[in-house]
Scaffold this active site. Sequence first.
Site, mmCIF file in Angstrom:
data_model
loop_
_atom_site.group_PDB
_atom_site.id
_atom_site.type_symbol
_atom_site.label_atom_id
_atom_site.label_comp_id
_atom_site.label_asym_id
_atom_site.label_seq_id
_atom_site.Cartn_x
_atom_site.Cartn_y
_atom_site.Cartn_z
ATOM 1 N N PHE A 132 27.562 0.790 -0.166
ATOM 2 C CA PHE A 132 27.566 1.736 -1.249
ATOM 3 C C PHE A 132 25.921 2.570 -0.727
ATOM 4 O O PHE A 132 25.072 1.868 -0.535
ATOM 5 C CB PHE A 132 27.134 1.055 -2.304
ATOM 6 C CG PHE A 132 26.827 1.807 -3.536
ATOM 7 C CD1 PHE A 132 27.762 2.370 -3.944
ATOM 8 C CD2 PHE A 132 25.348 2.176 -3.918
ATOM 9 C CE1 PHE A 132 27.503 3.243 -5.257
ATOM 10 C CE2 PHE A 132 25.357 2.887 -5.046
ATOM 11 C CZ PHE A 132 25.995 3.620 -5.578
ATOM 12 N N ASP A 216 19.874 1.810 5.560
ATOM 13 C CA ASP A 216 19.801 1.996 4.149
ATOM 14 C C ASP A 216 19.312 0.896 3.541
ATOM 15 O O ASP A 216 19.717 -0.040 3.348
ATOM 16 C CB ASP A 216 21.140 2.501 3.424
ATOM 17 C CG ASP A 216 21.064 2.516 2.050
ATOM 18 O OD1 ASP A 216 19.925 2.318 1.241
ATOM 19 O OD2 ASP A 216 21.879 3.146 1.383
ATOM 20 N N LYS A 245 14.802 2.704 -5.145
ATOM 21 C CA LYS A 245 14.433 1.503 -6.134
ATOM 22 C C LYS A 245 13.252 1.104 -6.388
ATOM 23 O O LYS A 245 12.563 1.709 -7.366
ATOM 24 C CB LYS A 245 15.558 0.465 -5.495
ATOM 25 C CG LYS A 245 17.027 0.690 -5.834
ATOM 26 C CD LYS A 245 17.925 -0.387 -5.901
ATOM 27 C CE LYS A 245 19.322 0.176 -6.723
ATOM 28 N NZ LYS A 245 20.336 0.602 -5.652
HETATM 29 C C1 LIG Z 1 21.157 1.817 -5.553
HETATM 30 C C2 LIG Z 1 21.518 2.205 -4.185
HETATM 31 C C3 LIG Z 1 21.676 3.504 -3.565
HETATM 32 C C4 LIG Z 1 21.533 4.658 -4.688
HETATM 33 O O1 LIG Z 1 20.420 4.945 -5.176
HETATM 34 P P1 LIG Z 1 20.352 5.589 -6.405
HETATM 35 O O2 LIG Z 1 18.945 5.585 -6.681
HETATM 36 O O3 LIG Z 1 21.064 5.091 -7.593
HETATM 37 O O4 LIG Z 1 20.865 7.133 -6.049
HETATM 38 C C5 LIG Z 1 22.131 3.697 -2.432
HETATM 39 N N1 LIG Z 1 22.206 2.530 -1.389
HETATM 40 C C6 LIG Z 1 21.940 1.482 -1.860
HETATM 41 C C7 LIG Z 1 21.992 0.389 -0.677
HETATM 42 C C8 LIG Z 1 21.491 1.145 -3.185
HETATM 43 O O5 LIG Z 1 21.405 -0.214 -3.524
#
Ligand SMILES: *Cc1c(COP(=O)(O)O)cnc(C)c1O
Length: 385
Positions: A132, A216, A245
């Site tokens: 994700f 990420d 986050k």
């Molecule tokens: C939450 C998340 C995203 C997206 O972040 P947003 O601030 O909701 O756009 C991308 N990658 C990972 C691993 C995430 O946990």
Amino acid sequence: MSLQELQELERTSVIHSYARQPVEFVRGEGTRLWDEQGNEYLDFLCGISVTNLGHCHPRVVEAVREQVGRLMHVSNLFYTEPAMRLAQALSQSSLGGKVFFCNSGAEANEAAIKLARKARPAGEFVVALGAFHGRTYGSLSATPQEAKQAPFAPLVPGFRAVVATPEALAAAVDERTAAVLIEPIQGEGGVHVLSEECLQAARAACDEHGAALIFDEIQTGMGRTGSLWAYEQTGVQPDAMTVAKALGGGLPIGALITGERLADVLQPGDHGSTFAGGLTVAAAALTALELTAEESFLDAVREQGKRLAEGLARLPHVQEVRGRGLMLGCELDVPAPDVMQRALFEQRLVTNATGPTTLRLLPPLTVTAAEIDEALERLAAALED
Ligand SMILES: *Cc1c(COP(=O)(O)O)cnc(C)c1O
């Protein structure tokens, strides 16, 4: 306003893109949340790993108050001290290159995707099945989930998803690859830790073919796994990484952090955002980073993570506990959404289900042993019902 009135307003006025639980939180402190009726909850979700320092950490609140009272916004057409200092602190704490600020995780991945494409024009991306990376077009194209992608086709071309095994990752990378974009621990996908062999194979393949390895760390970063950044526990260093986050201590900020090799790929005019790295969020993030990077703070994350993982493994219906530090997922032999709801409404414990049988726990990194024991008791009761 009552909860019923809020639900009516949502029905008439809000685009129905979220499936909300019928609860309104109005106050928070540390690991606790209170709803509009004064009921107290233990928050083991943290707004999905955002409020890692607990709700309304006094130092973050103070930093924000001080900054908003002085100057809130001017734009990246000018210099501001919080953003420059935050960039330095982020770079020095990790890859040693340079930082691009934005406002969310998806935006951080957009920046990473643009940077990698500019470094290797028309290059392709390799991502892992189950990943994700966000909901915007670039980050959605990097999120190989049929239900999320299908309604929005056609997506950005050039993304290829492979199973997260060393062999598949190595085989997918060639001289056309711009980057391998990967979560060291898949969060939304159900808390799956990628093996060290996987990350090493991706590293080796990127080195061999001149591609960028991008982690990420939007969910795994900011101390969540027991080190400031998750990659520190893997023995593999990426060429760039994305964070968001918890970075802003509860406020919205994202960042792309590069190593030296990619530090100067983006040039004036290539990318930007009005609010990015604004004074208030940068001041909050500086404070959050300072608090999180303390060695004793990270020691406590590992210690409490161990306590929580061991406690979860002893609960009924728990088949497996996955994760690292205070990023944990439980595989259940009963439906996780039901358990999540019983925990929330009967036990006042906030968690979330990332799949039909996976319950995810992301407590604040400031959580105490007593709070962990209390949460385990509540969860045991929710599982036994
Ligand atoms: C939450 C998340 C995203 C997206 O972040 P947003 O601030 O909701 O756009 C991308 N990658 C990972 C691993 C995430 O946990």
